[in-house]
Design a protein around this motif. Structure first.
Motif, PDB file in Angstrom:
ATOM      1  N   THR A 183      10.209  -7.950  -8.436  1.00  0.00           N
ATOM      2  CA  THR A 183       9.385  -8.473  -9.535  1.00  0.00           C
ATOM      3  C   THR A 183       8.179  -9.210  -8.970  1.00  0.00           C
ATOM      4  O   THR A 183       7.071  -9.147  -9.526  1.00  0.00           O
ATOM      5  CB  THR A 183      10.221  -9.462 -10.398  1.00  0.00           C
ATOM      6  OG1 THR A 183      11.508  -8.908 -10.583  1.00  0.00           O
ATOM      7  CG2 THR A 183       9.560  -9.737 -11.727  1.00  0.00           C
ATOM      8  N   PHE A 184       8.392  -9.904  -7.856  1.00  0.00           N
ATOM      9  CA  PHE A 184       7.272 -10.623  -7.229  1.00  0.00           C
ATOM     10  C   PHE A 184       6.190  -9.625  -6.782  1.00  0.00           C
ATOM     11  O   PHE A 184       4.995  -9.830  -7.003  1.00  0.00           O
ATOM     12  CB  PHE A 184       7.780 -11.442  -6.028  1.00  0.00           C
ATOM     13  CG  PHE A 184       6.755 -12.386  -5.454  1.00  0.00           C
ATOM     14  CD1 PHE A 184       6.694 -13.714  -5.882  1.00  0.00           C
ATOM     15  CD2 PHE A 184       5.821 -11.959  -4.511  1.00  0.00           C
ATOM     16  CE1 PHE A 184       5.738 -14.595  -5.381  1.00  0.00           C
ATOM     17  CE2 PHE A 184       4.864 -12.812  -4.006  1.00  0.00           C
ATOM     18  CZ  PHE A 184       4.822 -14.143  -4.433  1.00  0.00           C
ATOM     19  N   VAL A 185       6.635  -8.513  -6.181  1.00  0.00           N
ATOM     20  CA  VAL A 185       5.680  -7.488  -5.733  1.00  0.00           C
ATOM     21  C   VAL A 185       4.869  -6.973  -6.929  1.00  0.00           C
ATOM     22  O   VAL A 185       3.630  -6.875  -6.873  1.00  0.00           O
ATOM     23  CB  VAL A 185       6.416  -6.311  -5.034  1.00  0.00           C
ATOM     24  CG1 VAL A 185       5.467  -5.152  -4.763  1.00  0.00           C
ATOM     25  CG2 VAL A 185       7.058  -6.781  -3.731  1.00  0.00           C
ATOM     26  N   GLN A 186       5.574  -6.701  -8.041  1.00  0.00           N
ATOM     27  CA  GLN A 186       4.878  -6.207  -9.237  1.00  0.00           C
ATOM     28  C   GLN A 186       3.878  -7.242  -9.748  1.00  0.00           C
ATOM     29  O   GLN A 186       2.755  -6.909 -10.133  1.00  0.00           O
ATOM     30  CB  GLN A 186       5.883  -5.870 -10.359  1.00  0.00           C
ATOM     31  CG  GLN A 186       6.761  -4.648 -10.063  1.00  0.00           C
ATOM     32  CD  GLN A 186       5.949  -3.450  -9.571  1.00  0.00           C
ATOM     33  OE1 GLN A 186       4.895  -3.126 -10.122  1.00  0.00           O
ATOM     34  NE2 GLN A 186       6.413  -2.794  -8.510  1.00  0.00           N
ATOM     35  N   GLY A 187       4.299  -8.503  -9.753  1.00  0.00           N
ATOM     36  CA  GLY A 187       3.423  -9.589 -10.214  1.00  0.00           C
ATOM     37  C   GLY A 187       2.190  -9.721  -9.341  1.00  0.00           C
ATOM     38  O   GLY A 187       1.070  -9.943  -9.827  1.00  0.00           O
ATOM     39  N   MET A 215       6.081  -5.920   3.497  1.00  0.00           N
ATOM     40  CA  MET A 215       6.401  -4.549   3.909  1.00  0.00           C
ATOM     41  C   MET A 215       6.318  -3.579   2.717  1.00  0.00           C
ATOM     42  O   MET A 215       5.916  -2.434   2.880  1.00  0.00           O
ATOM     43  CB  MET A 215       7.777  -4.515   4.585  1.00  0.00           C
ATOM     44  CG  MET A 215       7.739  -5.172   5.969  1.00  0.00           C
ATOM     45  SD  MET A 215       9.250  -4.926   6.925  1.00  0.00           S
ATOM     46  CE  MET A 215      10.351  -6.087   6.190  1.00  0.00           C
ATOM     47  N   GLN A 216       6.683  -4.062   1.511  1.00  0.00           N
ATOM     48  CA  GLN A 216       6.555  -3.201   0.318  1.00  0.00           C
ATOM     49  C   GLN A 216       5.072  -2.961   0.004  1.00  0.00           C
ATOM     50  O   GLN A 216       4.654  -1.852  -0.291  1.00  0.00           O
ATOM     51  CB  GLN A 216       7.221  -3.841  -0.917  1.00  0.00           C
ATOM     52  CG  GLN A 216       8.677  -4.168  -0.750  1.00  0.00           C
ATOM     53  CD  GLN A 216       9.469  -3.022  -0.159  1.00  0.00           C
ATOM     54  OE1 GLN A 216       9.461  -1.913  -0.675  1.00  0.00           O
ATOM     55  NE2 GLN A 216      10.137  -3.284   0.955  1.00  0.00           N
ATOM     56  N   LEU A 217       4.276  -4.033   0.085  1.00  0.00           N
ATOM     57  CA  LEU A 217       2.847  -3.895  -0.244  1.00  0.00           C
ATOM     58  C   LEU A 217       2.171  -2.904   0.700  1.00  0.00           C
ATOM     59  O   LEU A 217       1.284  -2.147   0.300  1.00  0.00           O
ATOM     60  CB  LEU A 217       2.155  -5.261  -0.179  1.00  0.00           C
ATOM     61  CG  LEU A 217       2.577  -6.257  -1.273  1.00  0.00           C
ATOM     62  CD1 LEU A 217       1.949  -7.628  -1.027  1.00  0.00           C
ATOM     63  CD2 LEU A 217       2.179  -5.737  -2.667  1.00  0.00           C
ATOM     64  N   LYS A 218       2.620  -2.926   1.961  1.00  0.00           N
ATOM     65  CA  LYS A 218       2.018  -1.993   2.936  1.00  0.00           C
ATOM     66  C   LYS A 218       2.259  -0.534   2.568  1.00  0.00           C
ATOM     67  O   LYS A 218       1.490   0.343   2.943  1.00  0.00           O
ATOM     68  CB  LYS A 218       2.607  -2.263   4.326  1.00  0.00           C
ATOM     69  CG  LYS A 218       1.816  -3.303   5.092  1.00  0.00           C
ATOM     70  CD  LYS A 218       2.417  -3.577   6.443  1.00  0.00           C
ATOM     71  CE  LYS A 218       2.327  -2.387   7.377  1.00  0.00           C
ATOM     72  NZ  LYS A 218       2.820  -2.710   8.718  1.00  0.00           N
ATOM     73  N   LYS A 219       3.358  -0.293   1.835  1.00  0.00           N
ATOM     74  CA  LYS A 219       3.629   1.097   1.422  1.00  0.00           C
ATOM     75  C   LYS A 219       2.647   1.531   0.329  1.00  0.00           C
ATOM     76  O   LYS A 219       2.445   2.697   0.088  1.00  0.00           O
ATOM     77  CB  LYS A 219       5.059   1.210   0.875  1.00  0.00           C
ATOM     78  CG  LYS A 219       6.115   1.024   1.937  1.00  0.00           C
ATOM     79  CD  LYS A 219       7.499   1.134   1.306  1.00  0.00           C
ATOM     80  CE  LYS A 219       8.560   0.662   2.292  1.00  0.00           C
ATOM     81  NZ  LYS A 219       9.826   0.336   1.628  1.00  0.00           N
ATOM     82  N   MET A 220       2.076   0.543  -0.383  1.00  0.00           N
ATOM     83  CA  MET A 220       1.246   0.876  -1.553  1.00  0.00           C
ATOM     84  C   MET A 220      -0.235   0.626  -1.347  1.00  0.00           C
ATOM     85  O   MET A 220      -1.060   1.169  -2.070  1.00  0.00           O
ATOM     86  CB  MET A 220       1.705   0.049  -2.749  1.00  0.00           C
ATOM     87  CG  MET A 220       3.111   0.377  -3.175  1.00  0.00           C
ATOM     88  SD  MET A 220       3.659  -0.747  -4.468  1.00  0.00           S
ATOM     89  CE  MET A 220       4.787  -1.766  -3.588  1.00  0.00           C
ATOM     90  N   LEU A 221      -0.577  -0.245  -0.389  1.00  0.00           N
ATOM     91  CA  LEU A 221      -1.983  -0.652  -0.230  1.00  0.00           C
ATOM     92  C   LEU A 221      -2.411  -0.519   1.227  1.00  0.00           C
ATOM     93  O   LEU A 221      -1.582  -0.700   2.130  1.00  0.00           O
ATOM     94  CB  LEU A 221      -2.144  -2.138  -0.630  1.00  0.00           C
ATOM     95  CG  LEU A 221      -1.690  -2.580  -2.014  1.00  0.00           C
ATOM     96  CD1 LEU A 221      -1.670  -4.108  -2.086  1.00  0.00           C
ATOM     97  CD2 LEU A 221      -2.604  -2.007  -3.081  1.00  0.00           C
ATOM     98  N   PRO A 222      -3.698  -0.274   1.470  1.00  0.00           N
ATOM     99  CA  PRO A 222      -4.167  -0.202   2.860  1.00  0.00           C
ATOM    100  C   PRO A 222      -4.391  -1.608   3.433  1.00  0.00           C
ATOM    101  O   PRO A 222      -5.525  -2.063   3.574  1.00  0.00           O
ATOM    102  CB  PRO A 222      -5.481   0.576   2.746  1.00  0.00           C
ATOM    103  CG  PRO A 222      -5.963   0.280   1.368  1.00  0.00           C
ATOM    104  CD  PRO A 222      -4.767   0.007   0.505  1.00  0.00           C
TER     105      PRO A 222
END
Ligand code: UDP
Length: 420
Positions: free
Chosen positions: A93-97, A124-131
Motif C-alpha cells: 500500500t505504501f508503494v501504491q501511495g 526494490m519494488q519501485l525499481k521494477k516500475m520506474l527508471p
C-alpha cells in the motif's frame, strides 16, 4: 514527469518519520539522519522529498521544511503507531501511495535513497516500475541484531532475505562505519557495492553551550559529577549495564554522583516495560536518590544536558553508528561506550573517551571512575572529542558525500544535473 535536469532525491523512511518527535517510541537515530541529510542536501541545492508512513490522523500529509525540502506522509495501514516488526504487510500500500503522490505532484526523482530494511523493500519494488537508482542505508542489520536477542520476531526470515536482496541489487549501499561494512560482508553477502559515509551531527547546535551555562540552566551544582545517558528505552541500549556500573562506582559513596537517564516519555507517562525494568533495578540498587529520569529531551534541551555532563555513557549491546556519542563529543563531553559497531569508529579510546566490553558493568564502573577522578584528563578528552567531531562528522560534510554519490549515479544513467 522525471526531473531530468535537477538535483533531486527521494528519501524513503517508512517507519522513521523525519518530522517526528525524536526519543519517543521508535523515533531515534534514523529519523534524525533522514531529516538532517534532507535539510543539508537542500542547502546544497538538492530538491528533497522525504517519504514516510502516516501514523496519526492529526499529522499533516505534507510538511514543508524549506523551499526545497518536505516530508510527505503516505497512508499505509491504520493512521496509528504500528511497531516496525508489524509493518511489512502494509508496504505494498505504501508503494501504491508513493506512486500516486508522484503522479499527482507530477515530479519524480531519478535517485531514491531508502532507509532500514522495510524501505529497502519499497525501493526494490519501485525499481521494477520506474527508471530509478537505489541507494540504501540499513541503520540496523537483522543478521547482527538477531544474534543479541533471545527470541527473534516472526518477521525475521523475511527481513534477512530482504536485506540480502537489497545488498546484492541496490546501485549503492551506504555503510555508516567500516564495522557495519564488515558485518554486511561477513553476515549478509559478499556481493554488492558498498560505500562508507558516516552519520553526522549539527556541530553548531551541539557545542553551543558551555559546561557552566548548561549546569546553570539545569540547576546542577558545580561540584556534582554528572553521568549522562541519552536514548531510547530498549534492552539493546544496555541501560541496565550503566545503572549497575553506577551502583558499583567507588565515587558513589562520596555523594557527589548524579545519574541522568534521558529519553522516553515525560515523567508520569507510561513508557513500556524497559523503562519500568530499569526503574526497578535503580530501586533495587538503592540509587534512586541520585538518579533522574527527565524523559524525552527536546533538540533545544539536549546541548544543555550534554554540556553539563562530565561523561556521557553509551552502553549499547550493538550500535550500527550511535548518534548520541558524536553529539556528546561535539559538546566537549568525553564518551564511555561499548566497544561495538559504529562506536569503535566514532569514539577514540583514550583519545576522546573510553571503549569497554559491552554488558560488562564492572568495566564500565572502572572507566567512569577513571575519568571522573581525573578532571584534567577529562577536560583534555572533551577538547579532543569536539575537534574530532568537527573534522569528521558534520552533517554538511555527510550530505556532500551523499550528494556526490547521487550525482555519480545520475551521470551513469545519462542524466545531466544542474542546481535546482
Ligand atoms: N534523542 C532525542 N531526545 C531524546 C533521546 C534521543 O532527541 O530524549 C535523539 C538523540 O539526540 C539522537 C537520536 O535520538 O540524535 C538517537 O540516535 P542513536 O543513533 O544514538 O540511537 P537509535 O535511536 O538510532 O538507536
Amino acid at each position: 514527469m522525471f526531473l531530468q535536469n535537477q538535483k533531486c532525491v527521494s528519501l524513503i523512511s517508512v517507519h522513521g518519520d523525519p518530522s517526528a518527535e525524536i526519543g519517543k517510541e521508535e523515533a531515534g537515530g534514523q529519523n534524525v539522519y533522514v531529516r538532517q541529510v534532507g535539510e543539508a542536501l537542500s542547502r546544497q541545492g538538492w530538491r528533497v522529498d522525504m517519504f514516510t508512513r502516516r501514523s496519526d490522523p492529526d499529522q499533516p500529509a505534507v510538511v514543508q521544511h524549506n523551499e526545497r525540502c518536505r516530508t510527505i506522509r503516505i497512508t499505509a495501514g491504520a493512521q496509528a503507531f504500528i511497531p516496525r516488526d508489524e509493518l511489512f504487510e502494509y508496504l505494498p500500500t505504501f508503494v501504491q501511495g508513493f506512486l500516486k503522490f508522484q503522479r499527482q505532484s507530477g515530479s519524480q526523482c531519478r535517485v531514491i535513497h531508502t532507509n532500514y530494511w522495510l524501505s529497502s523493500w519499497v525501493g526494490m519494488q519501485l525499481k521494477k516500475m520506474l527508471p530509478v537508482s537505489q541507494v540504501h542505508t540499513y541503520h540496523s542489520l537483522g543478521a547482527v541484531k538477531y544474534q543479541s536477542i533471545p527470541t527473534v520476531p516472526l518477521v525475521a526470515s523475511t527481513r534477512l532475505e530482504v536485506e540480502k536482496n537489497c545488498l546484492e541489487t541496490a546501485e549503492r549501499i551506504v555503510a555508516t562505519s567500516p564495522q557495519e561494512r564488515d558485518h554486511m560482508r561477513s553476515l549478509v553477502s559478499t556481493k554488492g557495492n558498498i560505500d562508507i559515509i558516516p552519520c553526522g551531527t549539527d556541530v553548531t547546535h551541539f557545542g553551543s553551550v558551555s559546561r557552566e551555562e548548561g549546569r546553570q540552566k539545569l540547576g546542577i551544582a558545580p561540584d556534582k559529577k554528572v553521568i549522562l545517558y541519552v536514548g531510547r528505552f530498549d534492552p539493546r541500549k544496555g541501560i541496565e549495564t550503566l545503572v549497575r556500573a553506577v551502583g558499583r562506582s567507588s565515587i558513589r559513596e562520596r555523594g557527589h554522583l548524579k545519574l541522568i537517564i534521558g529519553g522516553g516519555s515525560r515523567p508520569g507517562q507510561s513508557d513500556g516495560l524497559e523503562r519500568e525494568r530499569i526503574e526497578d533495578i535503580v530501586a533495587e540498587l538503592g540509587i534512586g536518590n541520585i538518579t533522574q529520569f527527565p524523559g524525552r529531551l527536546s533538540p533545544a534541551e539536549l546541548p544543555n544536558y550534554y554540556a553539563a555532563a562530565d561523561v556521557c555513557v553509551v552502553p549499547s549491546h550493538y550500535e550500527p553508528f550511535g548518534l548520541v556519542a558524536i553529539e556528546a563529543m561535539a559538546c566537549g563531553t568525553p564518551v564511555i561506550a561499548s566497544n561495538v559497531g559504529g562506536l569503535q569508529f566514532t569514539v577514540v579510546s583514550e583519545g576522546t573517551g573510553l571503549l569497554v566490553p559491552p554488558k560488562d558493568d564492572a568495566a564500565f564502573a572502572m572507566a567512569i571512575d577513571r575519568i571522573l577522578m581525573n578532571p584534567d584528563w577529562q577536560q583534555q578528552l572533551g577538547q579532543s572529542a569536539r575537534q574530532h567531531v568537527e573534522e569528521k562528522f558534520s552533517w554538511d560534510g555527510v550530505a556532500s558525500q551523499l550528494g556526490d554519490l547521487y550525482l555519480r549515479l545520475m551521470e551513469s544513467s545519462k542524466v545531466t544535473p544542474v542546481s535546482a
